[in-house]
Design a protein around this motif. Structure first.
Motif, PDB file in Angstrom:
ATOM      1  N   THR A 102      14.896  27.020  -9.981  1.00 18.45           N
ATOM      2  CA  THR A 102      15.890  26.052 -10.487  1.00 18.45           C
ATOM      3  C   THR A 102      16.814  25.485  -9.398  1.00 18.45           C
ATOM      4  O   THR A 102      17.049  24.271  -9.376  1.00 18.45           O
ATOM      5  CB  THR A 102      16.718  26.684 -11.633  1.00 18.45           C
ATOM      6  N   ASP A 255      23.060  14.939 -15.488  1.00 16.61           N
ATOM      7  CA  ASP A 255      22.745  16.151 -16.269  1.00 16.61           C
ATOM      8  C   ASP A 255      22.681  17.324 -15.284  1.00 16.61           C
ATOM      9  O   ASP A 255      22.079  17.202 -14.202  1.00 16.61           O
ATOM     10  CB  ASP A 255      21.386  16.024 -16.962  1.00 16.61           C
ATOM     11  N   THR A 256      23.262  18.450 -15.664  1.00 16.78           N
ATOM     12  CA  THR A 256      23.449  19.540 -14.694  1.00 16.78           C
ATOM     13  C   THR A 256      22.924  20.877 -15.203  1.00 16.78           C
ATOM     14  O   THR A 256      23.346  21.363 -16.261  1.00 16.78           O
ATOM     15  CB  THR A 256      24.952  19.691 -14.376  1.00 16.78           C
ATOM     16  N   ALA A 257      22.036  21.480 -14.416  1.00 18.27           N
ATOM     17  CA  ALA A 257      21.583  22.846 -14.716  1.00 18.27           C
ATOM     18  C   ALA A 257      22.525  23.834 -14.043  1.00 18.27           C
ATOM     19  O   ALA A 257      22.848  23.692 -12.866  1.00 18.27           O
ATOM     20  CB  ALA A 257      20.163  23.063 -14.208  1.00 18.27           C
ATOM     21  N   TYR A 263      26.274  25.120 -20.830  1.00 20.22           N
ATOM     22  CA  TYR A 263      26.163  24.034 -21.816  1.00 20.22           C
ATOM     23  C   TYR A 263      27.052  24.333 -23.032  1.00 20.22           C
ATOM     24  O   TYR A 263      27.809  23.467 -23.502  1.00 20.22           O
ATOM     25  CB  TYR A 263      24.688  23.896 -22.201  1.00 20.22           C
ATOM     26  N   GLY A 292      18.088  15.670 -16.999  1.00 20.39           N
ATOM     27  CA  GLY A 292      18.006  17.129 -17.084  1.00 20.39           C
ATOM     28  C   GLY A 292      16.691  17.628 -17.661  1.00 20.39           C
ATOM     29  O   GLY A 292      16.293  18.778 -17.392  1.00 20.39           O
ATOM     30  N   ILE A 295      14.377  19.197 -15.083  1.00 23.40           N
ATOM     31  CA  ILE A 295      14.792  20.333 -14.237  1.00 23.40           C
ATOM     32  C   ILE A 295      14.060  21.601 -14.684  1.00 23.40           C
ATOM     33  O   ILE A 295      14.131  21.982 -15.851  1.00 23.40           O
ATOM     34  CB  ILE A 295      16.324  20.554 -14.310  1.00 23.40           C
ATOM     35  N   ILE A 297      13.501  25.261 -15.558  1.00 22.79           N
ATOM     36  CA  ILE A 297      14.425  26.340 -15.943  1.00 22.79           C
ATOM     37  C   ILE A 297      13.736  27.692 -15.769  1.00 22.79           C
ATOM     38  O   ILE A 297      12.691  27.956 -16.371  1.00 22.79           O
ATOM     39  CB  ILE A 297      14.884  26.163 -17.408  1.00 22.79           C
ATOM     40  N   ASP A 326      20.781  26.694 -18.268  1.00 20.15           N
ATOM     41  CA  ASP A 326      20.663  25.648 -19.284  1.00 20.15           C
ATOM     42  C   ASP A 326      21.158  24.342 -18.667  1.00 20.15           C
ATOM     43  O   ASP A 326      21.653  24.316 -17.533  1.00 20.15           O
ATOM     44  CB  ASP A 326      21.394  26.020 -20.588  1.00 20.15           C
ATOM     45  N   VAL A 327      20.986  23.259 -19.404  1.00 19.44           N
ATOM     46  CA  VAL A 327      21.340  21.948 -18.861  1.00 19.44           C
ATOM     47  C   VAL A 327      22.483  21.351 -19.688  1.00 19.44           C
ATOM     48  O   VAL A 327      22.379  21.232 -20.908  1.00 19.44           O
ATOM     49  CB  VAL A 327      20.122  20.992 -18.881  1.00 19.44           C
TER      50      VAL A 327
END
Ligand code: MRU
Length: 356
Positions: A102, A255-257, A263, A292, A295, A297, A326-327
């Motif tokens: 990730t 969008d961010t992991a 989240y 996202g 991405i 995971i 999580d995103v």
């Protein structure tokens, strides 16, 4: 002041000791907060194992460890065959890339090491080995500088009397030094501001309570640990003015992991009208991924859920699902705190402009 090590110096989770025939010294984060123990890594297999089992963790720190791991992996290459040496750099990089999927910083650092070797492909093998060590040190030093700049960029978000909620560990331990989300706190603390940090414990591996609480305490910052499921309650009580976490990978649209649970905090923050920020260096952005959804995971072993406390915490025979990240959708993020300033609004155009 930021967190200090056992000698009162700057807390650095990973360092190269000596010259090309030296070794990587890293804090074994699996042993914290009980003991501050270090591992001497003299081969790439030890680095690979350390990343896999989270002895070193946090996106930027993983990148630094991998860059140093490349040096360990190729320094014993024998002979003068440049082509063969460059192939070996690629092979070692692929081996390290398979550790965790990730964090963008891992792949960013490995790509940079491969590009560096290629750029010096006309030099003799001994010279390229030295250049690779220099590059790994540059990656470490640049990360430390970016973390300081992130702290400066975000510190004004924390005022006197503020309550700050964070998740997982995005501190000195997760970077070359100083941290990302925690850099913002260290920078506000250095300016004499008095505030309180709530650290979500971060199940299943407890990076919040084991690592964040440990390093904030060592910096003299007021920190209170809560279980992850208490976040809504403390928000409702009015104890939280701002939420700041780190990131493992940020897509082109923002969008961010980040560590699983982030989240949920962003959703809760919106419900309570609390600003939610992500702090990360530019090396965590992945503009090749549109959103996202792209991405990867990481999924980790079930034992991390049911065996983490040394006793079974669930009956045998039930199912487990253990995503490590999580995103958080961009529209829940008020701003991205980077070494280039705060990106606000969080959208494709603003990100492209800030990173250009
Ligand atoms: O599984 P971990 O401990 O490597 O997860 C770390 C995180 O999620 C951090 O928040 C992230 O890497 C940012 S570190 C500055």
């Amino acid at each position: 002041m930021s967190a200090v090590d056992e000698n009162g110096g700057t807390l650095r989770p990973i360092a190269w000791v000596g010259r090309l025939d030296g070794y990587v010294d890293m804090i074994d984060q699996t042993k914290l907060p009980g003991t501050l123990e270090r591992i001497a890594c003299r081969d790439v297999e030890t680095i690979h194992d350390a990343i896999r089992r989270l002895a070193v963790r946090g996106a930027p720190a993983i990148g630094v460890a991998a860059a140093m791991g490349v040096v360990l992996g190729v320094r014993s290459f024998e002979g003068t065959d440049r082509r063969g040496f460059l192939d070996e750099v690629e092979r070692v990089s692929e081996y390290l890339a398979a550790t965790r999927p990730t964090a963008k910083n891992l792949f960013w650092a490995l790509d940079r090491m491969c590009a560096c070797a290629k750029a010096h492909g006309d030099s003799d093998v001994a010279a390229i080995k030295q250049v690779l060590l220099d590059e790994a040190m540059n990656i470490r030093d640049e990360d430390a500088a970016m973390c300081r700049a992130i702290g400066e960029a975000g510190q004004s978000l924390i005022s006197d009397g503020c309550g700050v909620l964070t998740h997982c560990n995005a501190g000195a331990l997760a970077t070359a030094e100083y941290g990302t989300a925690l850099a913002v706190m260290y920078s506000a603390h250095e300016r004499g501001r008095d505030f309180k940090v709530y650290a979500g414990e971060t199940r299943p591996l407890l990076q919040g309570s084991r690592l964040t609480a440990w390093e904030l305490q060592r910096a003299g910052i007021d920190v209170t640990v809560i279980c992850d499921n208490m976040a809504a309650h403390v928000m409702k009580l009015g104890l939280i003015d701002v939420v700041i976490t780190g990131a493992d990978r940020i897509a082109a649209n923002g969008d961010t992991a980040n560590k699983v649970g982030t989240y949920g905090l962003a959703v809760l923050a919106k419900a309570h009208d609390i600003p939610f920020y992500i702090a990360a260096p530019s090396t965590t952005f992945d503009l090749s991924i549109a959103s996202g959804d792209g991405i990867p995971i990481e999924e980790r072993a079930a034992e991390e859920i049911h065996g983490g406390f040394g006793v079974p915490t669930a009956p045998e025979g039930v199912g487990f699902y253990c995503p490590a990240f999580d995103v958080t959708p961009a529209d829940l993020i008020r701003g991205l705190i980077t070494e280039r300033g705060i990106i606000d609004p969080v959208d494709r155009a603003a990100i492209a402009k800030a990173l250009a």
